[in-house]
Design a protein around this motif. Structure first.
Motif, PDB file in Angstrom:
ATOM      1  N   ALA A 159       0.818  -1.220   0.000  1.00 26.38           N
ATOM      2  CA  ALA A 159       0.000   0.000   0.000  1.00 26.38           C
ATOM      3  C   ALA A 159       0.849   1.266   0.000  1.00 26.38           C
ATOM      4  N   LEU A 163       2.506   6.175  -2.225  1.00 26.25           N
ATOM      5  CA  LEU A 163       3.192   7.232  -1.488  1.00 26.25           C
ATOM      6  C   LEU A 163       4.661   7.291  -1.871  1.00 26.25           C
ATOM      7  N   GLN A 267      -2.004   8.243  -7.808  1.00 26.95           N
ATOM      8  CA  GLN A 267      -1.357   7.387  -6.816  1.00 26.95           C
ATOM      9  C   GLN A 267      -2.107   7.416  -5.480  1.00 26.95           C
ATOM     10  N   PHE A 271      -3.453   4.316  -3.555  1.00 22.81           N
ATOM     11  CA  PHE A 271      -3.115   4.180  -2.139  1.00 22.81           C
ATOM     12  C   PHE A 271      -4.355   3.852  -1.317  1.00 22.81           C
TER      13      PHE A 271
END
Length: 412
Positions: A159, A163, A267, A271
């Motif tokens: 996950a 980031l 993204q 995420f």
């Protein structure tokens, strides 16, 4: 018969029933570091596509190289270590990962990237079966919870990929991947500690008793009912892995194209999907301990289906919410399928872990190439729409034997 089983449970050594949370937390953290490094590869796809001009098919081939090496080797490692456990294979495996992640950061071309991700795949193949065995040894009576703690580490690491892209890879570019060699080095040191505990545990009474049971299992073949149940579990993993692979590798591109999101915004969507999946993984184990493994597996597939079908047809705000719900519900079955398979074939902890988790990587690898080719052939939007139908295969979960039935098979 049932009274005898109950009395045997009461007479079981207390040490074997104790859940060792310290070991579970450390192995879960190592799983996080391992899978965060592995997640660097798909996280770099938007950057590699621009800097090297790679096609969707080439990106799929990179994912294929990473996941296929891992998936092919995991069952092999599991079969071997079921016969001869290798505690210090854990830090050695992460040393391969250290080399691979350094290689990605400085790779000058497509070929070198493929070679680097093969090293990461080898490290992952060694880590996962033995890491799952450590979780099993430290589980005591709470196998679902223990497997969830272990697996949630890996899913949390995955996950972190969006980031990683937004905060490190976008500003630093390809060389930013080399910074994750620090995470690999930390994992190596932690796994040396785990390996020492693991090595001491091999001579313990509970382990030796389990070893005797394993030898008895090896002398007799698997009944047809168990083989049929294993095929169903593998089919469920196939459906789940293809869906997750498609979302992880290509949904960011879909968000950029269809919703006009920036790379950073896309993204964040990804995420949301992955971090909710990590929460789903954690809660899946305790829910299975309480309500049963078959019920949790069936719920994860049935609950995902309407959301996955509607996802490509809603607004960005609704899509974000659907991604959160889909990730959570789908991944409640992740650790549960591993424990279910381990209980189907008791004594084959490494083999079943390598088969179930390894197959997930392998199916993801094939899915990456196949879905990338489909996206190039019919368009990204149509591929994402078709992807939403995959959880239909998951409805075969209702054909699985009940937890009670599996328990009865183990007692025969």
């Amino acid at each position: 018969m049932s009274q005898q089983a109950v009395s045997q449970r009461r007479e079981a050594p207390k040490a074997s029933e104790t859940t060792i949370y310290k070991i579970l937390i450390v192995i879960g953290l190592c799983h996080l570091l391992n899978d965060a490094i592995q997640a660097v590869v798909p996280a770099m796809f938007p950057i590699l596509e621009k800097s090297m001009g790679l096609s969707f098919t080439q990106l799929g081939m990179i994912a294929f190289a990473l996941n296929m090496v891992s998936s092919v080797m995991q069952p092999v490692v599991g079969i071997y270590t079921d016969k001869k456990p290798m505690p210090f294979a854990l830090p050695i495996g992460l040393a391969f990962t250290f080399i691979g992640v350094l290689g990605i950061g400085f790779a000058p071309n497509f070929g070198m990237i493929v070679i680097s991700v093969i090293f990461i795949g080898i490290g992952s193949a060694v880590f996962h079966p033995e890491g799952s065995r450590v979780a099993y040894m430290a589980a005591g009576s709470r196998r679902g919870l223990a497997q969830s703690i272990y697996q949630v580490g890996g899913n949390t690491g995955q996950a972190l990929a969006p980031l990683i892209t937004a905060l490190i890879l976008v500003p630093l570019g390809q060389i930013g991947a080399s910074w994750f060699s620090i995470a690999a080095a930390l994992a190596v040191f932690l796994l040396i500690y785990i390996a020492k505990w693991y090595n001491e545990g091999l001579s313990s009474k509970p382990f030796m008793e389990k070893k005797k049971n394993t030898n008895q299992t090896n002398q007799t073949g698997l009944p047809k009912e168990i083989k049929r149940a294993l095929v169903l579990i593998l089919l469920l993993i196939f459906a789940r892995s293809w869906y997750i692979s498609g979302m992880t590798n290509f949904y960011a591109f879909y968000g950029i194209k269809e919703y006009t999101l920036t790379i950073k915004q896309s993204q964040l969507f990804l995420f949301a999907f992955l971090v909710s999946g990590a929460f789903g993984t954690f809660f899946g184990g305790p829910l299975a301990d309480r309500f049963g493994k078959k019920k949790v597996i069936s719920f994860s597939m049935l609950g995902t289906l309407p959301l996955s079908i509607l996802l490509p047809h809603v607004s960005p705000a609704i899509a974000f919410i659907f991604l959160v719900l889909t990730g959570f519900i789908l991944m409640t079955s992740f650790s549960v399928t591993v424990v279910y398979a381990q209980e189907l074939v008791p004594g084959k902890i490494g083999t079943m872990s390598g088969l179930t988790v390894g197959l997930a990587f392998g199916m993801g690898a094939i899915g990456s190439v196949g879905l990338g080719y489909i996206a190039d052939l019919i368009g990204l939007q149509m591929m994402i729409i078709g992807l939403g139908m995959l959880p239909l295969l998951g409805l075969t979960a209702f054909l699985l034997p009940s937890d009670q039935k599996v328990w009865e098979w183990n007692k025969q």
